[in-house]
Design a protein around this motif. Structure first.
Motif, short mmCIF file in Angstrom:
data_model
loop_
_atom_site.label_atom_id
_atom_site.label_comp_id
_atom_site.label_asym_id
_atom_site.label_seq_id
_atom_site.Cartn_x
_atom_site.Cartn_y
_atom_site.Cartn_z
N ASN A 27 0.85 -1.20 0.00
CA ASN A 27 0.00 0.00 0.00
C ASN A 27 0.88 1.25 0.00
N ILE A 28 1.39 1.61 -1.18
CA ILE A 28 2.33 2.72 -1.28
C ILE A 28 1.69 3.96 -1.89
N PHE A 29 0.39 4.03 -1.81
CA PHE A 29 -0.32 5.21 -2.31
C PHE A 29 -0.04 6.38 -1.40
N ARG A 30 0.24 7.53 -2.00
CA ARG A 30 0.47 8.77 -1.25
C ARG A 30 1.63 8.67 -0.27
N ILE A 31 2.79 8.31 -0.78
CA ILE A 31 4.02 8.32 0.03
C ILE A 31 4.40 9.77 0.29
N ASN A 32 4.74 10.09 1.53
CA ASN A 32 5.22 11.43 1.85
C ASN A 32 6.71 11.58 1.59
N ALA A 33 7.46 10.57 1.99
CA ALA A 33 8.91 10.63 1.83
C ALA A 33 9.51 9.24 1.91
N MET A 34 10.64 9.08 1.27
CA MET A 34 11.46 7.87 1.42
C MET A 34 12.88 8.31 1.73
N SER A 53 7.95 13.52 -1.55
CA SER A 53 7.18 13.36 -2.79
C SER A 53 7.31 14.58 -3.69
N GLY A 54 7.63 15.71 -3.09
CA GLY A 54 7.85 16.93 -3.86
C GLY A 54 9.30 17.14 -4.25
N ASP A 55 10.12 16.10 -4.07
CA ASP A 55 11.54 16.11 -4.43
C ASP A 55 12.38 17.04 -3.56
N SER A 56 11.92 17.34 -2.36
CA SER A 56 12.76 18.05 -1.41
C SER A 56 13.72 17.05 -0.78
N ILE A 57 15.00 17.39 -0.74
CA ILE A 57 16.04 16.47 -0.30
C ILE A 57 16.75 17.03 0.93
N LYS A 58 17.06 16.12 1.84
CA LYS A 58 17.81 16.48 3.03
C LYS A 58 18.92 15.46 3.22
N TYR A 59 20.11 15.95 3.58
CA TYR A 59 21.26 15.09 3.86
C TYR A 59 21.80 15.37 5.26
N ALA A 60 22.35 14.34 5.86
CA ALA A 60 23.13 14.54 7.08
C ALA A 60 24.40 15.30 6.69
N ASP A 61 24.87 16.16 7.58
CA ASP A 61 26.08 16.94 7.28
C ASP A 61 27.26 16.04 6.96
N SER A 62 27.32 14.89 7.60
CA SER A 62 28.47 14.01 7.45
C SER A 62 28.56 13.37 6.06
#
Length: 115
Positions: A27-34, A53-62
């Motif tokens: 049930n992967i309908f409407r995923i917010n983030a992976m 889902s909006g292609d906003s990306i976050k990385y750990a500083d390391s």
């Protein structure tokens, strides 16, 4: 329910590269983030990278500048390209999917960086 299956871990020398993949099913309908988290022995699980889902990306500083997260065309697959790996990157890497406030986890894949 959601199932996550990771692949691509292994042993690599310092400075090397690996690419992790995670495929989501169910049930992967409407995923917010992976994204990807990791846990080293004796340490808490920590965020590595996430993509919404909006292609906003976050990385750990390391890992900034060394790791790149991306999604497949079908958007139920997420990848983590890891370059310039260091021994400190050694950990079990877990795929994460967040949907409607609920987090789902894969079983993890071991990444070991050692000479």
């Amino acid at each position: 329910q959601v199932q996550l299956v990771e692949s691509g871990g292994g042993l690599v020398q310092p400075g090397g590269s690996l690419r992790l993949a995670c495929a989501a099913s169910g049930n992967i309908f409407r995923i917010n983030a992976m994204g990807w988290y990791r846990q080293a022995p004796g340490k808490q699980r920590e965020l590595v990278a996430t993509i919404t889902s909006g292609d906003s990306i976050k990385y750990a500083d390391s890992v900034k500048g060394r790791f790149t997260i991306s999604r497949g065309i079908a958007k139920n697959t997420v990848y983590l390209q890891m370059n310039s790996l260091k021994p400190d990157d050694t950990a079990v890497y877990y795929c994460n999917l967040e949907k409607w406030g609920t987090n789902y986890w894969g079983r993890g894949t071991q990444v070991t960086v050692s000479s």
